[in-house]
Design an enzyme around this catalytic site. Structure first.
Site, short mmCIF file in Angstrom:
data_model
loop_
_atom_site.label_atom_id
_atom_site.label_comp_id
_atom_site.label_asym_id
_atom_site.label_seq_id
_atom_site.Cartn_x
_atom_site.Cartn_y
_atom_site.Cartn_z
N THR A 174 0.85 -1.19 0.00
CA THR A 174 0.00 0.00 0.00
C THR A 174 0.88 1.24 0.00
O THR A 174 1.88 1.31 0.73
CB THR A 174 -0.93 0.02 1.23
OG1 THR A 174 -1.86 -1.06 1.13
CG2 THR A 174 -1.72 1.32 1.31
N PHE A 176 1.13 4.98 0.98
CA PHE A 176 0.59 6.03 1.84
C PHE A 176 1.21 7.36 1.43
O PHE A 176 2.34 7.39 0.93
CB PHE A 176 0.91 5.76 3.31
CG PHE A 176 0.22 4.55 3.87
CD1 PHE A 176 -0.96 4.68 4.59
CD2 PHE A 176 0.75 3.28 3.69
CE1 PHE A 176 -1.60 3.57 5.12
CE2 PHE A 176 0.11 2.15 4.21
CZ PHE A 176 -1.07 2.30 4.93
#
Length: 281
Positions: A174, A176
């Protein structure tokens, strides 16, 4: 009078034990949890915290729409950094329970989607929660419920790991972003994020705009579209490009777009920030 410097306060999607907290812990400062992505971004906007760490895209499920929409439409904030975090999902259950007891699996929608096949094989019902750590907190004491989350969340809420690495695809990460009032100074290894919309939807319209970057030999590392929320079939486009807004080539094309509005092809453009590239090895 004290001369001590104020500790930088960093917001993240909590409660404690979330992947967002793990990403935020890579930055030096005091970590503060919030109940939603919007709360994190709004706290930055109101100067309650110095910066906020929020997810923006996942390698399996793609963009985090709420983050993109808030940055494009609702807040005039900047992306200051990016953090790429490898994600390994765990099935968390209560002591005394087994995987065979589980009827409901709680987690953030992105985590549920990333573990879709595993949940289907279990025969359990997925239920979305605001965060993975919030899901772990919610299932505490429920024999027939499980959460998908981090090992730390299991430790915090007294849950055991019934299964590890349950995501459907091995290479799960992921991205961020760190959101603040100002973006980052040039480092020589940067990217710039912008969002824009076209005046009208016609053949070759997007191609004409993207071609301007190609003419200047500016590499686009990401192109993403989102509904404009104005009417069906209209979109806004998110672009990541190599280089910093202060680099001559990047500055020239951004100035061209802003001043000439790309010969009336673009109705709206917003600079989301320039910041160092984090290599995804």
């Amino acid at each position: 009078m004290s001369n001590s410097k104020k500790t930088c306060q960093i917001g993240f999607l909590g409660p404690s034990g979330s992947y967002a907290e793990e990403a935020a812990s890579k930055i030096q400062g005091e970590l503060i949890s919030f109940g939603s992505i919007m709360e994190v971004i709004d706290a930055v906007n109101q100067d309650i915290i110095d910066s906020g760490v929020v997810p923006i895209e996942n390698s399996i499920e793609g963009p985090v729409g709420v983050t993109l929409d808030l940055l494009a439409n609702d807040y005039d904030l900047k992306i200051k950094n990016e953090i790429i975090l490898p994600i390994s999902h765990n099935l968390l259950i209560n002591e005394g329970s087994s995987a065979e007891d589980i009827e409901i699996v709680y987690s953030h929608m992105q985590a549920l989607s990333q573990c879709r096949k595993f949940i289907e094989k279990m025969g359990a019902k997925p239920v979305a929660t605001p965060s993975t750590s919030g899901a772990a907190k919610m299932v505490k004491g429920k024999k027939n419920a499980a959460a998908i989350g981090t090992r730390k969340a299991g430790d915090i809420y007294g849950l055991k790991i019934a299964a590890e690495n349950i995501q459907d695809f091995e290479n799960n990460s992921t991205r961020f972003v760190v959101v603040a009032k100002e973006d980052h100074a040039p480092t020589g290894h940067d990217k710039t994020s912008i969002v824009f919309s076209l005046i009208e939807d016609k053949a070759g319209g997007l191609y004409d705009v993207l071609g301007e970057f190609a003419k200047r030999d500016i590499n686009l590392t990401k192109i993403e579209s989102r509904p404009s929320k104005k009417k069906l079939g209209t979109y806004i486009f998110f672009i990541d490009l190599e280089g910093h807004k202060e680099d001559e080539d990047v500055k020239n094309i951004l100035d061209t777009i802003k001043i000439n509005t790309m010969k009336t092809k673009i109705s709206y453009i917003k600079l989301l920030g320039s910041y160092p590239i984090e290599d995804n090895d």
